[in-house]
Design an enzyme around this catalytic site. Structure first.
Site, PDB file in Angstrom:
ATOM      1  N   CYS A  51       0.830  -1.204   0.000  1.00  0.00           N
ATOM      2  CA  CYS A  51       0.000   0.000   0.000  1.00  0.00           C
ATOM      3  C   CYS A  51       0.868   1.258   0.000  1.00  0.00           C
ATOM      4  O   CYS A  51       0.578   2.228  -0.710  1.00  0.00           O
ATOM      5  CB  CYS A  51      -0.919  -0.010   1.217  1.00  0.00           C
ATOM      6  SG  CYS A  51      -2.040   1.392   1.291  1.00  0.00           S
ATOM      7  N   CYS A  56      -4.536  -2.199   6.016  1.00  0.00           N
ATOM      8  CA  CYS A  56      -4.325  -0.865   5.454  1.00  0.00           C
ATOM      9  C   CYS A  56      -5.550  -0.377   4.683  1.00  0.00           C
ATOM     10  O   CYS A  56      -5.964  -0.999   3.701  1.00  0.00           O
ATOM     11  CB  CYS A  56      -3.102  -0.904   4.535  1.00  0.00           C
ATOM     12  SG  CYS A  56      -2.646   0.680   3.828  1.00  0.00           S
TER      13      CYS A  56
END
Length: 372
Positions: free
Chosen positions: A100, A201
């Site tokens: 991410c 995330c």
């Protein structure tokens, strides 16, 4: 002279909020950018996006910076979540935060910030960036651990490249978390007491097994001991990770006793995807839970090339203390040999290399070997 424009990722959390204030105090023109990266269940009890946006906008008003929102949900799904699911389906345990950061927070975000005329970007990560000013490496940018070792996030940032780091500021790199909270309280920020985010995330905290059930096919199978004895049935290999103790479903079984007469707990030791078998062992220090070396692929080096040093230190999971090891790298990946056996080295997780405080880069763990 015109102020340098910095676009900072504002999540609604305390760290990015204080970072925005620090940047403004340092004389930058600051623009806040709130990322929306998940849309699958906007109306569920687990989605905090609406409140996070309210918090971020409220902080921006207090600090005196403009803020806007951007939607990267499509990019997140294609670049991060799809790989996350592939890894779990393959029986590995991925770390979505690493991908991410590389693909969303420091790629899609950076690209968008440049469209806004940014000179630099910033985030609330605990890490540092330093430019080498002399010698053969002059001009190169290094990624360093944060001063607050208990909050250091360089592990999650090891895939950032020179171009990304050269455009990045980490305002909290030299500050301890306790000081960040203190600043937020002194400024009377509306989120000063907000707890730190955890969970996947941009997806957040939620019952993990229930969440994976929505996206993955799974098949129950046998749980075996190293001797091949079937002691139970697992619900699907994707739902287990090496070193896992809770949630195995064998808490009442007793076959191995410590010297004090108590039964030792069971741990997940291996996953055999080919036979859909979960291997479990008893005792924290069982040999199957220890590794003397590992091999890794999908490597990414901060400097752009493998480290020349043979003796380095490494982390094979977040919050782990650095461990001494020797490394060898080639075009296909790298291998690490540890000075002392390491516990529950897990395929799919990141092995990150360091030289002192300098993060050299790392890769995704493929295999590990038990001590001879």
């Amino acid at each position: 002279m015109a102020k340098k424009r910095v676009v900072i990722g504002m999540s609604g959390g305390v760290d990015s909020s204080v970072s925005a204030w620090l940047l403004k105090e340092q004389g930058y023109e600051v623009i806040g950018l709130f990322m929306k990266n998940w849309e699958d269940d906007d109306d569920s009890e687990y989605c905090s996006t609406r409140q996070d946006w309210i918090d971020a906008a409220s902080v921006a008003d207090v600090v005196g910076v403009d803020i806007e929102a951007v939607n990267f949900a499509s990019e997140y799904k294609d670049r991060v979540f799809a790989e996350f699911l592939r890894e779990y389906q393959a029986g590995r345990t991925p770390n979505p935060d690493v991908l991410c950061n590389a693909e969303i927070k420091f790629k899609a975000f950076l690209d968008h910030a440049m469209l806004l005329g940014a000179d630099m970007i910033a985030t609330g990560h605990y890490a540092r960036v330093r430019e080498v000013t002399s010698g053969p490496d002059a001009g190169r940018v290094e990624l360093l651990k944060a001063v607050d070792a208990s909050k250091d996030q360089s592990y999650f940032l090891h895939r950032l490249n020179q171009a990304q780091l050269a455009k990045t500021l980490f305002p909290l790199g030299e500050i301890r978390k306790t000081e960040v909270r203190k600043i937020a309280e002194q400024l009377k920020l509306p989120n000063a007491t907000k707890k730190d985010s955890t969970g996947i995330c941009f997806i957040g905290e939620r019952p993990f097994r229930e969440f994976l059930n929505r996206y993955l096919s799974y098949q129950p199978g046998p749980m075996k001991t190293p001797e091949g004895v079937i002691v139970g049935e697992h619900v699907g290999l994707s739902f287990y990770t090496l070193g896992q103790r809770k949630g195995i479903g064998l808490g009442g079984m007793k076959s191995h006793k410590n010297t004090d007469g108590n039964s030792e707990p069971w741990y997940v030791a291996r996953k055999d995807v080919a036979t859909n078998t979960l291997y479990i062992v008893q005792g924290h220090d069982h040999p199957w839970l220890l590794s003397s070396e590992l091999s890794a692929g999908q490597m990414s080096w901060v400097a752009g090339s493998p480290p020349s040093e043979e003796l380095v230190s490494a982390k094979t999971r977040y919050r782990q203390a650095d461990v001494a090891c020797s490394q060898r790298s080639d075009a296909d990946g790298f291998s690490l040999a540890f000075a002392a056996p390491q516990w529950a080295v897990t395929p799919g997780q990141s092995a990150v290399l360091y030289q002192g405080d300098v993060c050299l880069g790392g890769g995704i763990i493929n295999t590990s070997a038990v001590p001879a």
